[in-house]
Write a protein that holds these residues in place. Structure first.
Motif, short mmCIF file in Angstrom:
data_model
loop_
_atom_site.label_atom_id
_atom_site.label_comp_id
_atom_site.label_asym_id
_atom_site.label_seq_id
_atom_site.Cartn_x
_atom_site.Cartn_y
_atom_site.Cartn_z
N GLY A 1 0.77 -1.23 0.00
CA GLY A 1 0.00 0.00 0.00
C GLY A 1 0.81 1.28 0.00
N ALA A 2 0.09 2.40 -0.09
CA ALA A 2 0.73 3.71 -0.07
C ALA A 2 1.47 3.94 1.25
CB ALA A 2 -0.31 4.80 -0.29
N ASN A 3 0.92 3.40 2.34
CA ASN A 3 1.60 3.59 3.63
C ASN A 3 2.82 2.69 3.79
OD1 ASN A 3 0.25 1.17 4.05
ND2 ASN A 3 -0.74 1.81 5.95
N ASP A 4 3.04 1.77 2.84
CA ASP A 4 4.26 0.98 2.82
C ASP A 4 5.36 1.67 2.01
OD1 ASP A 4 3.22 -1.28 4.30
OD2 ASP A 4 2.04 -1.74 2.52
N PHE A 5 4.97 2.64 1.21
CA PHE A 5 5.97 3.41 0.46
C PHE A 5 6.83 4.25 1.41
CE2 PHE A 5 6.78 7.64 -1.56
CZ PHE A 5 7.78 7.23 -2.43
N CYS A 6 6.19 4.84 2.42
CA CYS A 6 6.91 5.74 3.32
C CYS A 6 8.10 5.05 4.00
CB CYS A 6 5.96 6.33 4.35
SG CYS A 6 6.62 7.76 5.22
#
Length: 269
Positions: free
Chosen positions: A206-211
């Protein structure tokens, strides 16, 4: 970070004092996301199957605001409790979530290399969903730590959900920045071990795994699920600002893709 009842969950045998501290010599650290990484659906979406009619009323869905998903799920769980949805009903639908393709094979491979991998889970789901599913899958003992939003049933049978922490990251939902968690964990474990891990791996979608993938180094690997938000954001970053992304990127469609890469790394040691 500022924590509000945040919970770092450890195997029950470790809590009882029957397990020694994680050995300092494991060369590799691997982080896993949960929703749409370990399991092939979002557990927050699946739990709605236990609601009356297997759906939520429009007025409730309309209360969602971007960046405030944890608060929204608190309202969802409160609504389900008011409608008489039981702990067992929730447990049943969570246990039935299918694993993502090849993930059980990946867990099996990691079970054969306990001397090599320290395994940690970082998820914006919650303790009850994650513990329920992992125990059903027989994989709970493999995770040294689980970082997620605290959730437990009260005496009235309501599943109470809280935020993990507060942070100042503009990319992430207000209740959790995975980069903060990963960075703090790496710093603490390096101090405890007296040396850093040789390599760090992050498996997500997910997008929160990109961070958190942004702080991985050139010897580390970001396993981004093929064509999911994490993968798309990394591709965009590498295309527009290649100097700002240092880790090796390995897209995965199956946990078998992760196994193949890990085997190669282990053989090259």
């Amino acid at each position: 970070c500022v924590c509000f009842g945040c919970e770092l969950v450890e195997p029950s045998s470790r809590r009882r004092g029957n397990m020694a501290a994680a050995p300092p010599h494991k060369p590799f650290l691997i982080f896993f996301d949960f929703d749409e990484t370990i399991v092939d659906e979002s557990s927050d979406d699946v739990v709605v199957q236990a609601a009356p009619g297997q759906r939520l009323p429009a007025w409730l869905k309309d209360t969602y605001q971007p960046g405030h998903y944890n608060e929204y799920m608190q309202r969802v769980l409160a609504y389900m409790a008011e409608k008489g949805v039981t702990e067992q009903a929730i447990r049943t639908v969570i246990e039935k979530i299918p694993a993502s393709p090849g993930i059980l094979a990946l867990f099996q491979y990691l079970r054969t290399r306990p001397q090599d991998f320290e395994i940690v889970l970082v998820s914006d789901a919650n303790t009850f969903f994650i513990e329920t599913w992992l125990r059903r899958a027989g994989a709970r003992h493999q995770f040294l730590k689980i970082f997620t939003n605290p959730a437990s049933f009260n005496e009235d049978g309501r599943l109470l959900l809280g935020p993990y922490h507060a942070h100042g990251c503009p990319r992430c939902p207000e209740n959790m920045c995975k980069q903060v968690i990963v960075r703090d964990y790496l710093a603490r474990r390096t101090q405890e071990r007296g040396r850093p891990f040789q390599r760090v791996f992050y498996v997500g979608d997910g997008a929160n795994d990109f961070c958190p993938s942004l702080i991985l180094g050139p010897r580390d690997t970001a396993f981004a699920r093929q064509d999911y938000p994490m993968h798309k954001l990394i591709v965009e970053k590498v295309t527009t600002q290649p100097a700002d992304f240092k880790a090796t990127v390995v897209p995965w469609a199956s946990g078998e893709d992760v196994v193949a890469r890990l085997k190669k790394v282990v053989e090259e040691r």
